[in-house]
Design an enzyme around this catalytic site. Structure first.
Site, PDB file in Angstrom:
ATOM      1  N   SER B 157       0.836  -1.193   0.000  1.00 59.13           N
ATOM      2  CA  SER B 157       0.000   0.000   0.000  1.00 59.13           C
ATOM      3  C   SER B 157       0.878   1.253   0.000  1.00 59.13           C
ATOM      4  O   SER B 157       1.737   1.395  -0.868  1.00 59.13           O
ATOM      5  CB  SER B 157      -0.945  -0.061   1.203  1.00 59.13           C
ATOM      6  OG  SER B 157      -1.981   0.850   1.057  1.00 59.13           O
ATOM      7  N   ARG B 227     -11.941   6.900   9.471  1.00 53.14           N
ATOM      8  CA  ARG B 227     -11.464   5.521   9.532  1.00 53.14           C
ATOM      9  C   ARG B 227     -12.540   4.550   9.029  1.00 53.14           C
ATOM     10  O   ARG B 227     -12.233   3.573   8.330  1.00 53.14           O
ATOM     11  CB  ARG B 227     -11.085   5.176  10.971  1.00 53.14           C
ATOM     12  CG  ARG B 227     -10.670   3.748  11.190  1.00 53.14           C
ATOM     13  CD  ARG B 227      -9.435   3.378  10.385  1.00 53.14           C
ATOM     14  NE  ARG B 227      -8.907   2.084  10.783  1.00 53.14           N
ATOM     15  CZ  ARG B 227      -7.848   1.522  10.230  1.00 53.14           C
ATOM     16  NH1 ARG B 227      -7.208   2.144   9.257  1.00 53.14           N
ATOM     17  NH2 ARG B 227      -7.423   0.354  10.644  1.00 53.14           N
ATOM     18  N   ASP B 323      -8.796  -6.530  -4.576  1.00 47.75           N
ATOM     19  CA  ASP B 323      -8.366  -5.208  -4.103  1.00 47.75           C
ATOM     20  C   ASP B 323      -8.904  -4.151  -5.068  1.00 47.75           C
ATOM     21  O   ASP B 323      -8.448  -4.054  -6.209  1.00 47.75           O
ATOM     22  CB  ASP B 323      -6.830  -5.177  -4.051  1.00 47.75           C
ATOM     23  CG  ASP B 323      -6.274  -3.865  -3.481  1.00 47.75           C
ATOM     24  OD1 ASP B 323      -7.049  -2.894  -3.331  1.00 47.75           O
ATOM     25  OD2 ASP B 323      -5.069  -3.816  -3.199  1.00 47.75           O
ATOM     26  N   HIS B 356      -8.135  -5.154  -0.239  1.00 50.01           N
ATOM     27  CA  HIS B 356      -6.815  -4.531  -0.125  1.00 50.01           C
ATOM     28  C   HIS B 356      -6.033  -5.053   1.085  1.00 50.01           C
ATOM     29  O   HIS B 356      -4.826  -5.239   1.027  1.00 50.01           O
ATOM     30  CB  HIS B 356      -6.997  -3.016  -0.028  1.00 50.01           C
ATOM     31  CG  HIS B 356      -5.719  -2.259   0.126  1.00 50.01           C
ATOM     32  ND1 HIS B 356      -4.743  -2.268  -0.843  1.00 50.01           N
ATOM     33  CD2 HIS B 356      -5.253  -1.482   1.137  1.00 50.01           C
ATOM     34  CE1 HIS B 356      -3.724  -1.511  -0.435  1.00 50.01           C
ATOM     35  NE2 HIS B 356      -4.011  -1.033   0.759  1.00 50.01           N
ATOM     36  N   ASP B 357      -6.748  -5.290   2.200  1.00 51.33           N
ATOM     37  CA  ASP B 357      -6.078  -5.732   3.423  1.00 51.33           C
ATOM     38  C   ASP B 357      -5.447  -7.114   3.308  1.00 51.33           C
ATOM     39  O   ASP B 357      -4.748  -7.549   4.235  1.00 51.33           O
ATOM     40  CB  ASP B 357      -7.063  -5.729   4.605  1.00 51.33           C
ATOM     41  CG  ASP B 357      -6.973  -4.440   5.411  1.00 51.33           C
ATOM     42  OD1 ASP B 357      -6.105  -3.613   5.094  1.00 51.33           O
ATOM     43  OD2 ASP B 357      -7.780  -4.280   6.348  1.00 51.33           O
TER      44      ASP B 357
END
Lengths: 224, 384
Positions: B157, B227, B323, B356-357
Site C-alpha cells: 500500500s 477511519r 483489491d 486490499h487488506d
C-alpha cells in the site's frame, strides 16, 4: 512426456551460455530453471496462469503474469538474445503479431508447436471425420486452448511472409531424438509430430547474410 | 531516546533518531525541518559486511512496530506474517529496519510534535510532506545505522509507494524491491476517498482548525468517521457479505439509528479504536502525501523513465484479485514500466476475496512468493 523433454533438450542445445532469455508461456518455470542451471542464462518469463507464476516465484524466477498477445508490447526492442515460445504459439490470438514481437524484443526466437500436418492428425480427420486427439494434441476440440493450429508448411510460409530466416530447425516424434528438418522433403510435414524453429530477422546481426531489409517494429518506452 | 551525540552503533536496537542540526530535512514543498526525529525499530543484527539489511515500509496507519506489540493497543506486530524467526524476513539472518514515517504520530516528527520555534504543537503549521520526503528521512536514518546498501526494501500500500520512491531516488543503495498492493500514483477515486476522510475530520467541531491540542480537545468523531469510510475500502464486497451479510446485532430492528446491523457495529468499533492510536492531523498530512504521490510526473510523465537507474535491481510486485483500492491494473502499470525500463521483475495477481487488506492477512501464495523471491535475491548476493 518425452516430446516435451526432447523439446527442452533441443532448446538447451541452441541457447548460448550466459545469454538473456525470455520464456513466453513459461508455465511453472521448468525450462527457465534448466536454462539457469545448465546455461547460466539471465532468464525472464511471461505466464498467463497465476498458479504457474506463483510456482516460478517460489523458485526465485523473474516471471510476470501476463498474456503473450498483449504484454510483449511492453518490452523494449532487442532486450533479449532469445525469446522462447514453447508449445504456446497455437494458443495465441494473434500468432503473426506474437512472432513479429518476439523478433522485435529478441535477436532470435525459438518457437515450437504441434504440427497439424502430422500423419496421425491427417489420418484421424480423414478416417473418423473428427477433430484429432493425439499425443501432441491431447484435448478434445471443446476444451483445447489451441485456437490457431498450423502445419509445418504453413509456419514456413508465415516466416517467409514475415521475412524472417530459419537458423535452425528440429522435428520430434513421440519417441526418438530430434532430427533436423529438411524443408525440401515433402515428407517432413507428414513425419514431424512437433517442430521447433530458431528464427532471426533477415539482415539482423544474429543472422549471417543480408538479402532483404528487416521489417522494423517500433517500440518506445511504455507509459499507458 | 537516543540523542544526536550517540554513535550510530548505539542505535541498532531502535528508538528515536534525531537528525543532526547540520542535516536539516529539505522537503519537496520547499520547507525545511531542523532537528527531525524518526522513531524506528530494528530486529536482528547487521552482519560484518553490512549486506543483510532490509527496510520494511509501513502503510498509512501503520508504524515501526512491524513485529513487536503495539505500545498503545498491545496488539501483535502488524506484519508478523513476514517478519520473525523462520519467516521470509528472519532476524536470525537479516537486520530488519522499520521506521515511523515523518508526519506520523508514533514518535517521528509530525504535526503533533512541538515546533521548537514556538514551543507549541506544529498542527497545521507543519509543512506539507510527500512520500519522497518520507523516503529521504528513511535514507538518512539507514545511513545513520551505518547501512549503505539494503538487500531489500519491502512494503504494501503506502509502503509500496515508498518502495517505488526508494527505487527511483536511491537505486544505487538497493538490490531488490517488493511492492505489494500499491500504485505509482493515486487515482481520482483514491483521492476522493481520502478527501471524504479529511473532510470528516475538519468538520468535527473539536478539530479547532487543527489546533485541538491547544484547546484540550480531540476530533475523535471526525477521525472515527474517516477511519470507517477508509476501512470499507480496505475490504471487499464479498468479504463483508461473508463476514456480516445483513445479520442483526440483536432480535429485531430498533426502528432508530442504533447499530442494528453487525456491519455497523463493526465499523463503529473500528472507528472508535482507531482514535486511541492515531492523530487526526497526521491522518490529514499522510493522506495528502499519498494523494500528491505521482512517480511519472517528475519524469516527463513516463513511468518507465523513472526506473531506468534501477536496472540492476530485482523487483517483486504482488496484487490481489479483490483489491479495488489499488487494483491489479495499477500494479500491472508499475510492472509494465519496470519491464520497459529493463528491470528484472516478477509479478503475480493473487486470488483472494479479502480486498486490499489481504497483504496483511493469511495469504499462503504471498508468503511463498516472498520467500522464493527474497531467497533467490539472497542467493545472488551470497547471503544464503
Amino acid at each position: 512426456m518425452s516430446v516435451v523433454r526432447e523439446d527442452f533438450r533441443e532448446i538447451l542445445r541452441l541457447v548460448r551460455p550466459g545469454s538473456r532469455v525470455l520464456d513466453v508461456g513459461c508455465g511453472e518455470g521448468a525450462l527457465l530453471d534448466l536454462l539457469a542451471q545448465e546455461k547460466q542464462v539471465d532468464g525472464r518469463g511471461l505466464e498467463i496462469s497465476a498458479g504457474g507464476v506463483a510456482a516460478c516465484m517460489a523458485r526465485g524466477l523473474s516471471v510476470v503474469q501476463g498474456d503473450a498477445d498483449q504484454d510483449l508490447d511492453h518490452f523494449p526492442d532487442k532486450t533479449f538474445d532469445y525469446a522462447i515460445l514453447s508449445q504456446t504459439l497455437q494458443a495465441t490470438r494473434q500468432p503473426r503479431h506474437v512472432l513479429a514481437e518476439l523478433l522485435r524484443i529478441a535477436d532470435r526466437a525459438i518457437v515450437s508447436f504441434p504440427n497439424f500436418g502430422h500423419w496421425r492428425v491427417r489420418w484421424s480427420l480423414l478416417s473418423r471425420g473428427r477433430m484429432p486427439e493425439t499425443k501432441a494434441l491431447p484435448m478434445p476440440w471443446w476444451s483445447t486452448p489451441n485456437i490457431h493450429l498450423c502445419t509445418l508448411v504453413d509456419f514456413l510460409a508465415l516466416t517467409d511472409d514475415l521475412q524472417v530466416r530459419v537458423d535452425a530447425s528440429a522435428a520430434f516424434t513421440g519417441r526418438g531424438p530430434a532430427r533436423p528438418i529438411d524443408p525440401a522433403s515433402p515428407l517432413e510435414n507428414w513425419r514431424a509430430e512437433t517442430c521447433l524453429f530458431m528464427l532471426s530477422r533477415v539482415g539482423s546481426e544474429a543472422g549471417q547474410a543480408t538479402e532483404r531489409e528487416p521489417k522494423t517494429v517500433s517500440g518506445d518506452l511504455f507509459d499507458g | 531516546m537516543a540523542d544526536l551525540d550517540l554513535a550510530p552503533s548505539a542505535l541498532t536496537d531502535g528508538g528515536t533518531w534525531r537528525f543532526p542540526t547540520s542535516e536539516p530535512l529539505r522537503l519537496d514543498s520547499g520547507g525545511v525541518i531542523e532537528g527531525l526525529e524518526v522513531a524506528y525499530q530494528t530486529y536482528g543484527r547487521l552482519n560484518a559486511d553490512r549486506s543483510n539489511a532490509v527496510l520494511v515500509c509501513h502503510a498509512l496507519t501503520g508504524d515501526q512496530h512491524v513485529a513487536s506489540p503495539h505500545p498503545v493497543t498491545g496488539k501483535p506486530g502488524w506484519w508478523l506474517r513476514l517478519v520473525g524467526p523462520g519467516k521470509p524476513l528472519d532476524p536470525e539472518r537479516h537486520f530488519i529496519i522499520c521506521s515511523n514515517v515523518i508526519g506520523g504520530c508514533m514518535g517521528s516528527t509530525g504535526p503533533a510534535s512541538i515546533n521548537p520555534a514556538t514551543g507549541k504543537p506544529w498542527a497545521l503549521s507543519f509543512p506539507v510532506i510527500t512520500i519522497a520526503d518520507m523516503v529521504r528521512a528513511q535514507a538518512m536514518l539507514v545511513s545513520a545505522l551505518e547501512v549503505e546498501t539494503l538487500f531489500a526494501v519491502v512494503g504494501g500500500s503506502m509502503g509500496g509507494m515508498q518502495v517505488q520512491q526508494w527505487a527511483v531516488d536511491y537505486p544505487e543503495r538497493l538490490a531488490s524491491a517488493v511492492i505489494i498492493a500499491s500504485a505509482s500514483r493515486h487515482s481520482a477515486q483514491n483521492i476522493a476517498f481520502h478527501e471524504v476522510g479529511r473532510q470528516a475530520i475538519m468538520a468535527d467541531p473539536d478539530w479547532r482548525g487543527g489546533a485541538y491540542a491547544d484547546h484540550g480537545t480531540r476530533p475523535e468523531k471526525g477521525l472515527a468517521v474517516a477511519r470507517m469510510a477508509a476501512h470499507i475500502t480496505y475490504l471487499s464486497e464479498p468479504a463483508l457479505q461473508r463476514k456480516f451479510g445483513r445479520e442483526l446485532q440483536r432480535d429485531g430492528l430498533s426502528w432508530g439509528f442504533d447499530a442494528d446491523f453487525q456491519v455497523e457495529s463493526y465499523l463503529r468499533h473500528q472507528g472508535a479504536s482507531f482514535v486511541d492510536r492515531f492523530d487526526a492531523n497526521s491522518y490529514l498530512y499522510i493522506t495528502r502525501a499519498m494523494d500528491y504521490f505521482d512517480i511519472a510526473a517528475s519524469h516527463g510523465g513516463v513511468l518507465a523513465s523513472a526506473f531506468t537507474r534501477a536496472r540492476h535491481m530485482r523487483f517483486c510486485v504482488l496484487s490481489f484479485t479483490s483489491d479495488w483500492l489499488y487494483p491489479t491494473t495499477e500494479n500491472r502499470h508499475i510492472v509494465r514500466a519496470l519491464t520497459a525500463a529493463g528491470c528484472r521483475v516478477a509479478f503475480v495477481e493473487i486470488e483472494s476475496d479479502k480486498g486490499h487488506d489481504a497483504f496483511l492477512l493469511d495469504e499462503p501464495v504471498m508468503d511463498a512468493a516472498l520467500t522464493g523471491f527474497l531467497g533467490s535475491v539472497e542467493r545472488e548476493r551470497g547471503l544464503a
